[in-house]
Design an enzyme around this catalytic site. Structure first.
Site: not given
Length: 411
Positions: A16, A96, A177
Site C-alpha cells: 500500500d 497505531r 495482508s
C-alpha cells in the site's frame, strides 16, 4: 484536490504505502516525506530508507518506538486484561496510536501540511490513525488514498507498482495482508478470506510452529510481576522489550498463541484473521492467574467487566480518549497488589498453570482447607437464610397464589 505542498506518509514499505508515494506526487504534486516506526517488526525495516527514496520520497525517517510501545501501550493494556471479543490481544490496535503520535511530531518538524496513510476504507486502522492524528494535530489535512483512488484491489495495486518499477517483496500468490510488531503478527486475505478454509500454518507462520510440530517435551518457566507489570523471566530481571522477545521465542517454539478469529470490525463488517501472539498469550495467562490470587472478589469482577470496554476503546482507535485514560487510572489502582511469581508449563500449544506465589495473596489455606479449622461452618446457615430471603419470599407468594381459588370458581 486540495493544494498540498508537503505530505508526511506513514510508511511501512509494504504494498500500500509503496505505491502511495508516486500516487501522491502524481495526484497532489507535493513533496513526500516517508516516516516509519520501529515497533519491533525486525527485518521488515531493512533497506527501507533507500527503498522510500527510490520510490520518490524526498526523505525517510525511521523512529525507534519499541520501548515506548511496550511501556505506554502494551503493558497498560495487559494490566487491564483487555481482549477484544474473547480472542484478539489487540496487537495491531495499540500499535497505531504510538505510530500516529510520532508521525504528527515528524510532520510538525518538517513543516508538512498533510499526513497520508495507507489504510483501506474497509478497515479499522483508518480510524485508529486518524483519531490519533486529530488528538495531536486537529488542524492537519489527512489524505487517505484508498478513499480517493480508482484502485479496487491488491491485484490492481501490484499492477500499479509493476508499471512504475516499484520493487515489491510479495507476488500474487503470497499476497497476504500482514501486520507485524514485537507483540504479534497478523495474517489476512487470500484463502483466509473464506472462514471454511483451515489455515495452512506450515505456509503462513513466522513467529513459531503449529502445536503438532512443537517439541514432545514440555518446558516450565516462571514470570515475575510488580504492580501488574512483568519484570522477570526465570528469575532474571529484564526490560519489557527483551522479556517479550524472549517469550515470543519460547512460545513460538511450543506452538502457543495462535488465534483464528472472525471478528467484528468497527466499520460494520466481519473479517477473518489468523494471529500469532506467543509471548503475549503467555503474559496474559500469567497476569490473569496472579490477579485471581491477589484481587478481592468485587474488584476482580468489576475489572473483568470494564476490561471488555477497555478492549473496545483500544480496538476502535480511542486510545487518546478521556474514558480510556480514566479506565487506566482505575486499572492502575487495582494493580497495586498484583505482585508475585507465576510458573507455567508450555506444551504443544498449551499454557498450563504450575503454581503461583505473592506477598499480597488473599488465599488463606487454613480458611479454605477441607481439614479442621477455626471456621464455624454453622455460620453459613444464617448467611444462606438472609442471602436466600428474596428467593424464599417469592416462592411463598407463588405457592399462596396457586393455592387460592380463582375468582368465579364455584365449589
Amino acid at each position: 484536490m486540495k493544494k498540498i505542498k508537503k505530505a508526511v506518509l506513514a510508511y511501512s514499505g509494504g504494498l500500500d504505502t509503496s505505491i502511495i508515494i508516486p500516487w501522491l506526487k502524481e495526484n497532489y504534486g507535493c513533496e513526500v516525506v516517508a516516516a516509519a516506526a520501529d515497533v519491533g517488526q525486525g527485518a521488515e525495516l531493512d533497506g527501507l530508507i533507500e527503498k522510500a527514496k527510490k520510490t520518490g520520497a524526498s526523505d525517510c525517517y525511521i523512529e525507534d518506538l519499541t520501548k515506548e510501545f511496550v511501556e505506554d501501550y502494551v503493558f497498560p493494556t495487559l494490566k487491564a486484561g483487555a481482549v477484544y471479543e474473547g480472542d484478539y490481544l489487540l496487537g495491531t490496535s495499540f500499535a497505531r496510536p504510538v505510530i500516529a503520535k510520532r508521525i504528527v511530531e515528524i510532520a510538525r518538524k518538517v513543516g508538512a501540511d498533510a499526513i497520508a496513510h495507507g489504510c483501506t476504507g474497509k478497515g479499522n486502522d483508518q480510524v485508529r490513525f486518524e483519531l490519533a492524528i486529530k488528538a495531536f494535530a486537529p488542524d492537519m489535512t489527512i489524505i487517505a488514498p484508498w478513499r480517493e483512488w480508482d484502485i479496487k484491489s491488491r491485484e490492481e495495486e501490484i499492477e500499479y507498482a509493476e508499471a512504475r518499477n516499484i520493487p515489491l517483496t510479495i507476488n500474487r500468490e503470497t499476497n497476504y495482508s500482514k501486520d507485524k510488531n514485537l507483540w504479534h503478527l497478523s495474517h489476512e486475505g487470500l484463502d483466509l478470506e473464506d472462514p471454511a478454509n483451515a489455515p495452512d500454518y506450515d505456509k503462513i507462520l513466522e513467529m513459531g510452529v503449529s502445536p503438532e510440530k512443537a517439541p514432545d517435551a514440555p518446558e516450565i518457566i516462571s514470570l515475575g510481576f510488580e504492580n501488574g507489570v512483568p519484570v522477570s523471566l526465570n528469575g532474571e530481571k529484564l526490560d519489557g522489550v527483551t522479556l517479550i522477545a524472549r517469550l515470543n521465542a519460547l512460545g513460538g517454539k511450543h506452538g502457543v498463541g495462535l488465534a483464528d478469529i472472525v471478528e467484528n470490525r468497527l466499520v460494520g463488517m466481519k473479517s477473518r484473521g489468523v494471529y500469532e501472539t506467543p509471548g503475549g498469550s503467555i503474559l496474559y495467562k500469567a497476569h490473569g492467574m496472579l490477579e485471581q490470587l491477589t484481587l478481592d472478589r468485587d474488584t476482580h469482577h468489576m475489572k473483568a467487566a470494564l476490561s471488555i470496554r477497555f478492549a473496545e476503546l483500544v480496538y476502535n482507535g480511542q486510545w487518546f480518549s478521556p474514558l480510556r485514560e480514566a479506565l487506566s487510572a482505575f486499572v492502575d489502582k487495582t494493580q497495586e497488589t498484583v505482585t508475585g511469581e507465576v510458573k507455567l508449563k508450555l506444551y504443544k500449544g498449551n499454557i498450563i498453570a504450575q503454581g503461583m506465589t505473592s506477598p499480597f495473596s488473599l488465599y488463606d489455606e487454613e480458611l479454605a482447607s477441607f481439614g479442621e479449622s477455626e471456621y464455624n461452618q454453622a455460620d453459613a446457615g444464617g448467611f444462606i437464610n438472609l442471602f436466600g430471603l428474596p428467593t424464599k419470599v417469592q416462592a411463598v407468594k407463588k405457592m399462596k397464589k396457586s393455592a387460592a381459588p380463582e375468582q368465579g370458581d364455584v365449589n
